[in-house]
Write a protein that holds these residues in place. Structure first.
Motif, PDB file in Angstrom:
ATOM      1  N   VAL A  91       0.835  -1.212   0.000  1.00  0.00           N
ATOM      2  CA  VAL A  91       0.000   0.000   0.000  1.00  0.00           C
ATOM      3  C   VAL A  91       0.864   1.254   0.000  1.00  0.00           C
ATOM      4  CG1 VAL A  91      -1.658   1.367   1.323  1.00  0.00           C
ATOM      5  CG2 VAL A  91      -2.021  -1.087   1.046  1.00  0.00           C
ATOM      6  N   GLU A  92       1.794   1.354   0.936  1.00  0.00           N
ATOM      7  CA  GLU A  92       2.594   2.581   1.055  1.00  0.00           C
ATOM      8  C   GLU A  92       3.436   2.830  -0.186  1.00  0.00           C
ATOM      9  OE1 GLU A  92       2.042   4.859   3.225  1.00  0.00           O
ATOM     10  OE2 GLU A  92       0.651   3.576   4.319  1.00  0.00           O
ATOM     11  N   ARG A  93       3.959   1.771  -0.795  1.00  0.00           N
ATOM     12  CA  ARG A  93       4.765   1.931  -2.017  1.00  0.00           C
ATOM     13  C   ARG A  93       3.911   2.539  -3.135  1.00  0.00           C
ATOM     14  NH1 ARG A  93       6.172  -3.062   0.044  1.00  0.00           N
ATOM     15  NH2 ARG A  93       8.336  -3.228   0.714  1.00  0.00           N
ATOM     16  N   LEU A  94       2.686   2.058  -3.275  1.00  0.00           N
ATOM     17  CA  LEU A  94       1.803   2.575  -4.323  1.00  0.00           C
ATOM     18  C   LEU A  94       1.338   3.995  -4.025  1.00  0.00           C
ATOM     19  CD1 LEU A  94      -0.235  -0.633  -5.118  1.00  0.00           C
ATOM     20  CD2 LEU A  94       1.392   0.532  -6.624  1.00  0.00           C
ATOM     21  N   VAL A  95       1.055   4.288  -2.770  1.00  0.00           N
ATOM     22  CA  VAL A  95       0.653   5.643  -2.391  1.00  0.00           C
ATOM     23  C   VAL A  95       1.791   6.625  -2.689  1.00  0.00           C
ATOM     24  CG1 VAL A  95       0.067   7.133  -0.430  1.00  0.00           C
ATOM     25  CG2 VAL A  95      -1.062   4.911  -0.702  1.00  0.00           C
ATOM     26  N   GLU A  96       3.019   6.219  -2.368  1.00  0.00           N
ATOM     27  CA  GLU A  96       4.172   7.081  -2.653  1.00  0.00           C
ATOM     28  C   GLU A  96       4.347   7.277  -4.160  1.00  0.00           C
ATOM     29  OE1 GLU A  96       9.022   7.039  -2.432  1.00  0.00           O
ATOM     30  OE2 GLU A  96       7.940   5.706  -1.086  1.00  0.00           O
ATOM     31  N   LEU A  97       4.256   6.193  -4.927  1.00  0.00           N
ATOM     32  CA  LEU A  97       4.384   6.288  -6.381  1.00  0.00           C
ATOM     33  C   LEU A  97       3.358   7.252  -6.954  1.00  0.00           C
ATOM     34  CD1 LEU A  97       5.566   5.143  -9.097  1.00  0.00           C
ATOM     35  CD2 LEU A  97       3.754   3.406  -8.966  1.00  0.00           C
ATOM     36  N   ASP A  98       2.100   7.061  -6.598  1.00  0.00           N
ATOM     37  CA  ASP A  98       1.022   7.898  -7.130  1.00  0.00           C
ATOM     38  C   ASP A  98       0.975   9.277  -6.484  1.00  0.00           C
ATOM     39  OD1 ASP A  98       0.400   5.668  -8.600  1.00  0.00           O
ATOM     40  OD2 ASP A  98      -1.689   5.557  -7.947  1.00  0.00           O
ATOM     41  N   GLY A  99       1.791   9.497  -5.460  1.00  0.00           N
ATOM     42  CA  GLY A  99       1.838  10.800  -4.812  1.00  0.00           C
ATOM     43  C   GLY A  99       2.772  11.778  -5.485  1.00  0.00           C
ATOM     44  N   ASP A 100       3.543  11.313  -6.460  1.00  0.00           N
ATOM     45  CA  ASP A 100       4.463  12.185  -7.187  1.00  0.00           C
ATOM     46  C   ASP A 100       3.713  12.852  -8.337  1.00  0.00           C
ATOM     47  OD1 ASP A 100       6.367  13.294  -8.967  1.00  0.00           O
ATOM     48  OD2 ASP A 100       7.857  11.776  -8.442  1.00  0.00           O
ATOM     49  N   PRO A 101       3.572  14.184  -8.322  1.00  0.00           N
ATOM     50  CA  PRO A 101       2.829  14.870  -9.383  1.00  0.00           C
ATOM     51  C   PRO A 101       3.384  14.620 -10.784  1.00  0.00           C
ATOM     52  CG  PRO A 101       3.298  16.375  -7.573  1.00  0.00           C
ATOM     53  CD  PRO A 101       4.046  15.108  -7.295  1.00  0.00           C
ATOM     54  N   GLU A 102       4.693  14.436 -10.906  1.00  0.00           N
ATOM     55  CA  GLU A 102       5.273  14.179 -12.233  1.00  0.00           C
ATOM     56  C   GLU A 102       4.906  12.782 -12.734  1.00  0.00           C
ATOM     57  OE1 GLU A 102       6.930  16.092 -14.613  1.00  0.00           O
ATOM     58  OE2 GLU A 102       6.005  17.572 -13.308  1.00  0.00           O
ATOM     59  N   VAL A 103       4.864  11.807 -11.842  1.00  0.00           N
ATOM     60  CA  VAL A 103       4.465  10.449 -12.221  1.00  0.00           C
ATOM     61  C   VAL A 103       3.018  10.452 -12.707  1.00  0.00           C
ATOM     62  CG1 VAL A 103       3.992   8.126 -11.311  1.00  0.00           C
ATOM     63  CG2 VAL A 103       6.128   9.285 -10.723  1.00  0.00           C
ATOM     64  N   MET A 104       2.178  11.252 -12.070  1.00  0.00           N
ATOM     65  CA  MET A 104       0.741  11.274 -12.372  1.00  0.00           C
ATOM     66  C   MET A 104       0.355  12.321 -13.422  1.00  0.00           C
ATOM     67  SD  MET A 104      -0.154   8.779 -10.553  1.00  0.00           S
ATOM     68  CE  MET A 104      -1.950   8.824 -10.525  1.00  0.00           C
ATOM     69  N   ARG A 105       1.311  13.037 -13.934  1.00  0.00           N
ATOM     70  CA  ARG A 105       1.058  14.153 -14.864  1.00  0.00           C
ATOM     71  C   ARG A 105       0.148  13.782 -16.032  1.00  0.00           C
ATOM     72  NH1 ARG A 105       5.790  16.520 -18.561  1.00  0.00           N
ATOM     73  NH2 ARG A 105       4.521  17.843 -19.886  1.00  0.00           N
ATOM     74  N   PHE A 106       0.437  12.685 -16.709  1.00  0.00           N
ATOM     75  CA  PHE A 106      -0.337  12.293 -17.890  1.00  0.00           C
ATOM     76  C   PHE A 106      -1.518  11.383 -17.548  1.00  0.00           C
ATOM     77  CE2 PHE A 106       3.930  13.126 -19.759  1.00  0.00           C
ATOM     78  CZ  PHE A 106       3.571  14.198 -20.548  1.00  0.00           C
ATOM     79  N   LEU A 107      -1.769  11.184 -16.272  1.00  0.00           N
ATOM     80  CA  LEU A 107      -2.859  10.310 -15.837  1.00  0.00           C
ATOM     81  C   LEU A 107      -3.981  11.083 -15.166  1.00  0.00           C
ATOM     82  CD1 LEU A 107      -0.426   7.646 -14.452  1.00  0.00           C
ATOM     83  CD2 LEU A 107      -1.830   7.401 -16.507  1.00  0.00           C
ATOM     84  N   THR A 108      -3.586  11.960 -14.240  1.00  0.00           N
ATOM     85  CA  THR A 108      -4.589  12.705 -13.474  1.00  0.00           C
ATOM     86  C   THR A 108      -4.305  14.198 -13.463  1.00  0.00           C
ATOM     87  OG1 THR A 108      -3.351  12.537 -11.400  1.00  0.00           O
ATOM     88  CG2 THR A 108      -4.914  10.735 -11.914  1.00  0.00           C
ATOM     89  N   GLY A 109      -3.337  14.630 -14.254  1.00  0.00           N
ATOM     90  CA  GLY A 109      -2.921  16.021 -14.200  1.00  0.00           C
ATOM     91  C   GLY A 109      -2.056  16.307 -12.992  1.00  0.00           C
ATOM     92  N   GLY A 110      -1.592  15.265 -12.308  1.00  0.00           N
ATOM     93  CA  GLY A 110      -0.703  15.422 -11.166  1.00  0.00           C
ATOM     94  C   GLY A 110      -1.341  15.146  -9.822  1.00  0.00           C
ATOM     95  N   ARG A 111      -2.652  14.903  -9.807  1.00  0.00           N
ATOM     96  CA  ARG A 111      -3.321  14.614  -8.532  1.00  0.00           C
ATOM     97  C   ARG A 111      -2.942  13.218  -8.030  1.00  0.00           C
ATOM     98  NH1 ARG A 111      -7.277  16.121 -11.525  1.00  0.00           N
ATOM     99  NH2 ARG A 111      -8.323  14.122 -11.423  1.00  0.00           N
TER     100      ARG A 111
END
Length: 194
Positions: free
Chosen positions: A23-43
């Motif tokens: 859980v924590e690994r995935l929360v950290e991964l998805d918590g990076d705005p650059e990682v999520m840029r093309f998926l959620t706009g960074g949310r």
């Protein structure tokens, strides 16, 4: 390295089953705005969603499909969590067409990990899992992901537009589909009847 069952090992990567301990690994991964840029706009993804919906979905895919699903990616040397790869059926109950996807921490960007993992999954799908077609999608403006798809043997198929509840930067240019069939892959790989 975590205790999830090892699925695939490459030169530098270990792909393993997710566990509820991730859980924590995935929360950290998805918590990076650059990682999520093309998926959620960074949310970021909410921890409650990751724990209550996302990980249970991953675990259910292992039960239903065994060798098709989402795989935690770790460095082979040192075991650092890098992110995940997706290699799952596009239609419920069917194994012929699978979707390839990947989401890596920024620390893993530009090091060839996405291409290495994607190539290994495509090969395994065609050689061992009876997959007939691999498809992948990304935003048209996501040049890095498009390069990984091309380096993994997939070719551009089309650009299309989806109706999303919220627009994110670049979505006005649409989404792209890339794909490769087992026959195309074998021809490009020089493998006959594999």
């Amino acid at each position: 390295m975590s205790d999830g069952g090892v699925f695939l090992v490459t030169g530098r990567l270990v792909l393993r089953r997710f566990t509820m301990g991730d859980v924590e690994r995935l929360v950290e991964l998805d918590g990076d705005p650059e990682v999520m840029r093309f998926l959620t706009g960074g949310r970021p993804s909410a921890r409650e969603w990751v724990e209550g919906e996302l990980l249970p979905q991953y675990l259910e895919h292992y039960r239903r499909y065994g060798d098709l699903g989402w795989w935690a990616a770790e460095e082979r040397v040192g075991g650092a969590f890098l992110g995940w790869f997706e290699f799952r059926p596009t239609r419920e109950g069917e194994r012929g067409e699978v979707e390839l996807g990947y989401r890596l921490r920024r620390a893993g960007w530009g090091r060839g990990y996405a291409t290495e993992g994607a190539r290994a999954l495509v090969r395994r799908g065609f050689v061992e899992s009876g997959v007939e077609r691999v498809v992948a999608y990304t935003m048209a403006v996501n040049a890095g992901s498009r390069r990984v798809m091309e380096k993994s043997g997939l070719s551009y198929v089309r650009t299309f537009h989806e109706d999303y509840p919220e627009m994110i930067a670049g979505s006005e240019h649409g989404e792209v589909e890339y794909a490769v069939t087992a026959g195309e892959w074998r021809a490009r790989s020089g493998i006959l009847g594999a």
